[in-house]
Design an enzyme around this catalytic site. Structure first.
Site, PDB file in Angstrom:
ATOM      1  N   THR A  35       0.821  -1.210   0.000  1.00  0.00           N
ATOM      2  CA  THR A  35       0.000   0.000   0.000  1.00  0.00           C
ATOM      3  C   THR A  35       0.861   1.269   0.000  1.00  0.00           C
ATOM      4  O   THR A  35       0.574   2.190  -0.782  1.00  0.00           O
ATOM      5  CB  THR A  35      -0.990  -0.011   1.185  1.00  0.00           C
ATOM      6  OG1 THR A  35      -1.809  -1.175   1.077  1.00  0.00           O
ATOM      7  CG2 THR A  35      -1.865   1.228   1.197  1.00  0.00           C
ATOM      8  N   GLU A  43       1.123   9.506  -5.744  1.00  0.00           N
ATOM      9  CA  GLU A  43       1.664  10.846  -5.491  1.00  0.00           C
ATOM     10  C   GLU A  43       2.571  11.286  -6.630  1.00  0.00           C
ATOM     11  O   GLU A  43       2.569  12.453  -7.017  1.00  0.00           O
ATOM     12  CB  GLU A  43       2.436  10.891  -4.176  1.00  0.00           C
ATOM     13  CG  GLU A  43       1.561  10.978  -2.956  1.00  0.00           C
ATOM     14  CD  GLU A  43       2.303  11.557  -1.765  1.00  0.00           C
ATOM     15  OE1 GLU A  43       2.566  12.783  -1.765  1.00  0.00           O
ATOM     16  OE2 GLU A  43       2.621  10.782  -0.854  1.00  0.00           O
ATOM     17  N   HIS A  69      -7.158   0.629  -0.805  1.00  0.00           N
ATOM     18  CA  HIS A  69      -6.404  -0.366  -1.568  1.00  0.00           C
ATOM     19  C   HIS A  69      -7.342  -1.549  -1.740  1.00  0.00           C
ATOM     20  O   HIS A  69      -7.641  -2.250  -0.775  1.00  0.00           O
ATOM     21  CB  HIS A  69      -5.132  -0.750  -0.824  1.00  0.00           C
ATOM     22  CG  HIS A  69      -4.135  -1.464  -1.665  1.00  0.00           C
ATOM     23  ND1 HIS A  69      -2.822  -1.585  -1.293  1.00  0.00           N
ATOM     24  CD2 HIS A  69      -4.242  -2.098  -2.863  1.00  0.00           C
ATOM     25  CE1 HIS A  69      -2.159  -2.267  -2.217  1.00  0.00           C
ATOM     26  NE2 HIS A  69      -3.012  -2.591  -3.184  1.00  0.00           N
TER      27      HIS A  69
END
Length: 128
Positions: A35, A43, A69
């Site tokens: 994750t 990002e 996730h």
């Protein structure tokens, strides 16, 4: 900062390798895409989408990530992350973010970044 356009998007790709596995980064015991690594890829997609609007000496920093996730991805699979600018509020830029592998969506959520002066930001960080 140049005029930022809502709707601007970017996608980045990676092949899941040993260094990206939950077992390797300490976020779990399994050999699946971690994750934290998915978030980093998301990002990266957002930062890269925003970078074209930045002036010399400016950068952006992530300030909020809210993701789910949804599905595991094993080593060797291709993953991609996409980010789309959804709103601008002063120096804050908001994104919708998704991650996918060959089977479909593996993660989704929202992300915010702030535009900062690189030198001033680092001076403040180092003075703490």
């Amino acid at each position: 900062m140049k005029n930022i356009l809502v709707g601007t998007s970017n996608t980045v790709d990676a092949i899941v390798n040993e260094n990206m596995l939950a077992k390797s980064v300490g976020s779990g015991d399994l050999e699946v895409f971690a994750t934290p690594m998915m978030i980093a890829l998301m990002e990266n997609a957002a930062a890269t989408a925003l970078s074209q609007f930045l002036e010399d000496g400016e950068t952006s920093v992530g300030t909020m990530v809210n993701i789910s996730h949804l599905s595991a991805t094993v080593k060797g699979r291709n993953v991609s992350a996409s980010a789309t600018i959804t709103a601008i509020d002063g120096k804050r830029v908001d994104f919708d973010i998704t991650a996918s592998d060959e089977a479909g969506i593996i993660g989704k959520g929202t992300h915010s970044r702030f535009i900062v002066d690189s030198d001033r930001f680092m001076e403040k960080a180092q003075s703490k």
